[in-house]
Design an enzyme around this catalytic site. Structure first.
Site, PDB file in Angstrom:
ATOM      1  N   SER A  74       0.663  -0.750  -0.248  1.00 22.52           N
ATOM      2  CA  SER A  74       0.299   0.044  -0.316  1.00 22.52           C
ATOM      3  C   SER A  74       0.994   1.311   0.006  1.00 22.52           C
ATOM      4  O   SER A  74       2.427   1.583   0.446  1.00 22.52           O
ATOM      5  CB  SER A  74      -0.821  -0.439   1.065  1.00 22.52           C
ATOM      6  OG  SER A  74      -1.507   1.330   1.432  1.00 22.52           O
ATOM      7  N   TYR A  94      -1.781  -1.363  10.565  1.00 24.14           N
ATOM      8  CA  TYR A  94      -1.843  -1.168   9.021  1.00 24.14           C
ATOM      9  C   TYR A  94      -0.994  -0.157   8.147  1.00 24.14           C
ATOM     10  O   TYR A  94       0.026  -1.238   7.655  1.00 24.14           O
ATOM     11  CB  TYR A  94      -3.074  -0.563   8.443  1.00 24.14           C
ATOM     12  CG  TYR A  94      -3.694  -0.636   6.993  1.00 24.14           C
ATOM     13  CD1 TYR A  94      -3.935  -1.377   6.408  1.00 24.14           C
ATOM     14  CD2 TYR A  94      -3.439   0.271   5.650  1.00 24.14           C
ATOM     15  CE1 TYR A  94      -4.226  -2.347   4.955  1.00 24.14           C
ATOM     16  CE2 TYR A  94      -2.918   0.025   4.317  1.00 24.14           C
ATOM     17  CZ  TYR A  94      -3.974  -1.266   4.485  1.00 24.14           C
ATOM     18  OH  TYR A  94      -3.954  -1.412   2.944  1.00 24.14           O
TER      19      TYR A  94
HETATM   20  P1  NAD Z   1     -11.530  -6.400   0.116  1.00 26.89           P
HETATM   21  O1  NAD Z   1     -12.438  -6.299   1.475  1.00 26.89           O
HETATM   22  O2  NAD Z   1     -12.748  -5.589  -0.714  1.00 26.89           O
HETATM   23  O3  NAD Z   1     -11.152  -7.628  -0.181  1.00 26.89           O
HETATM   24  C1  NAD Z   1     -10.147  -8.199   0.559  1.00 26.89           C
HETATM   25  C2  NAD Z   1     -10.435 -10.177   0.325  1.00 26.89           C
HETATM   26  O4  NAD Z   1      -9.423 -10.474   1.499  1.00 26.89           O
HETATM   27  C3  NAD Z   1     -11.521  -9.952   0.366  1.00 26.89           C
HETATM   28  O5  NAD Z   1     -13.224 -11.233  -0.457  1.00 26.89           O
HETATM   29  C4  NAD Z   1     -11.354 -10.843   2.502  1.00 26.89           C
HETATM   30  O6  NAD Z   1     -12.692 -11.822   2.298  1.00 26.89           O
HETATM   31  C5  NAD Z   1     -10.264 -11.670   1.659  1.00 26.89           C
HETATM   32  N1  NAD Z   1      -9.922 -11.671   3.190  1.00 26.89           N
HETATM   33  C6  NAD Z   1      -9.796 -11.561   4.091  1.00 26.89           C
HETATM   34  N2  NAD Z   1      -8.352 -12.228   5.120  1.00 26.89           N
HETATM   35  C7  NAD Z   1      -8.013 -12.854   4.811  1.00 26.89           C
HETATM   36  C8  NAD Z   1      -8.115 -14.270   5.478  1.00 26.89           C
HETATM   37  N3  NAD Z   1      -7.865 -14.603   6.701  1.00 26.89           N
HETATM   38  N4  NAD Z   1      -7.764 -15.602   4.473  1.00 26.89           N
HETATM   39  C9  NAD Z   1      -8.181 -15.328   3.107  1.00 26.89           C
HETATM   40  N5  NAD Z   1      -8.869 -14.030   2.473  1.00 26.89           N
HETATM   41  C10 NAD Z   1      -8.905 -13.154   3.353  1.00 26.89           C
HETATM   42  O7  NAD Z   1     -10.211  -5.429   0.243  1.00 26.89           O
HETATM   43  P2  NAD Z   1      -9.559  -4.867  -1.245  1.00 26.89           P
HETATM   44  O8  NAD Z   1      -9.663  -2.889  -0.915  1.00 26.89           O
HETATM   45  O9  NAD Z   1      -9.415  -5.269  -2.290  1.00 26.89           O
HETATM   46  O10 NAD Z   1      -8.206  -4.931  -0.703  1.00 26.89           O
HETATM   47  C11 NAD Z   1      -6.814  -5.839  -1.225  1.00 26.89           C
HETATM   48  C12 NAD Z   1      -5.099  -5.606  -0.706  1.00 26.89           C
HETATM   49  O11 NAD Z   1      -5.806  -4.277  -1.345  1.00 26.89           O
HETATM   50  C13 NAD Z   1      -5.752  -5.561   0.857  1.00 26.89           C
HETATM   51  O12 NAD Z   1      -4.302  -6.241   0.600  1.00 26.89           O
HETATM   52  C14 NAD Z   1      -5.404  -4.222   1.134  1.00 26.89           C
HETATM   53  O13 NAD Z   1      -4.748  -3.960   2.325  1.00 26.89           O
HETATM   54  C15 NAD Z   1      -5.157  -3.776   0.624  1.00 26.89           C
HETATM   55  N6  NAD Z   1      -5.442  -2.555  -0.303  1.00 26.89           N
HETATM   56  C16 NAD Z   1      -6.524  -1.875  -0.703  1.00 26.89           C
HETATM   57  C17 NAD Z   1      -6.484  -0.419  -0.247  1.00 26.89           C
HETATM   58  C18 NAD Z   1      -8.059   0.074  -1.209  1.00 26.89           C
HETATM   59  O14 NAD Z   1      -7.822   1.718  -0.827  1.00 26.89           O
HETATM   60  N7  NAD Z   1      -8.985  -0.754  -1.274  1.00 26.89           N
HETATM   61  C19 NAD Z   1      -5.501   0.708  -0.873  1.00 26.89           C
HETATM   62  C20 NAD Z   1      -4.076  -0.081  -0.633  1.00 26.89           C
HETATM   63  C21 NAD Z   1      -3.837  -1.318  -0.494  1.00 26.89           C
END
Ligand code: NAD
Length: 253
Positions: A144, A157
């Protein structure tokens, strides 16, 4: 140059939603077979249905990335289904903090570190032997922009995403001569459920989120998927150990 892939099989964790689902769809659109992993079975099966509806090949494999036995079984099931693993996108992650450092709980710390750090480490631990046995491959981990600098009121985080970059760079150097490339993608705010939970309940916060990015908007999941596919494709053969910000210019300020 169009993206070409010598490999045939991709694994995406956290593929039941958001960035993971979009990336699974993007791999499938390039003709790769996709192992869709998540602990959310309904969401994971929905991703598989979308891939199959588009003429692609995918299998859902349920896995909690915080449990080593499940991660080991995940890799065994990928091999049972498709015979190999070429690209892994270790993307499952959580963000549950809402306050200053002193307001965080031990349970929050353990939960965030468990998924974001231990999950990525366990996945790489059980993927790398498969890639070594085949003579190479590429791994992308989701960090991130919070892994590149400060993230006030999200300190746990931020620490977890700095750790993802540390794991990524160390693995990249350990396996550089073995034809395994390891990179991280660093999204800024992307329009997913995670974003909606954190920002959209309050219109002022949503406006603030858009304004944080010089391009004037938050990112789209497809924009992260495109970066992940680039880092995996043959054209990125000289790129390893990088933490690629995909952030609408926000870290350039
Ligand atoms: P999201 O919540 O839409 O999707 C995350 C997915 O991870 C979900 O399907 C959830 O069921 C799964 N998950 C969570 N814990 C789990 C576990 N223990 N085992 C297996 N699956 C698990 O989130 P997103 O926004 O798509 O995030 C995806 C990645 O991107 C994450 O690592 C997040 O930290 C990172 N990220 C997101 C953003 C943002 O703004 N959305 C920004 C920077 C980084």
């Amino acid at each position: 140059m169009s993206m070409t892939f010598s490999g045939q099989v991709a694994l995406v964790t956290g593929a039941a939603a958001g960035i993971g689902r979009a990336t699974a769809l993007a791999f499938a659109a390039e003709g790769l077979k996709v192992a869709v992993a998540d602990f959310d079975a309904a969401g994971g099966e929905a991703t598989v249905e979308q891939i199959r509806a588009g003429g692609g090949e995918a299998t859902f494999i349920r896995c909690d990335v915080t449990k080593e036995a499940e991660v080991k079984a995940l890799m065994e099931r990928v091999i049972a289904a498709y015979g190999r693993l070429d690209y892994a996108f270790n993307n499952a992650g959580i963000e549950i903090e809402k306050g200053k450092l002193t307001e965080g709980s031990e349970a929050e710390f353990d939960a965030i570190m468990g998924v974001n750090v231990k999950g990525v480490w366990l996945c790489m631990k059980h993927q790398i032997p498969l890639l070594l046995a085949q003579g190479g491959g590429a791994i992308v981990n989701t960090a991130s922009v919070a892994g590149l600098g400060a993230a006030p009121k999200m300190s746990i985080y931020a620490a977890s995403k700095h750790a993802v970059i540390g794991l990524t760079k160390s693995a990249a150097i350990e396996y550089a001569k073995k034809k395994i490339r390891v990179n991280a993608v660093c999204p800024a705010v992307i329009d997913t459920d995670m974003f909606r939970r954190a920002y959209q309940a309050d219109p002022k916060k949503a406006e603030f989120a858009a304004a944080m990015h010089p391009v004037g908007r938050v990112g789209k999941v497809e924009e992260i998927a495109a970066a992940v596919l680039y880092l995996c494709c043959d054209g990125a053969s000289f790129t390893t150990g990088q933490a690629l910000a995909v952030d609408g210019g926000s870290t350039a300020i």
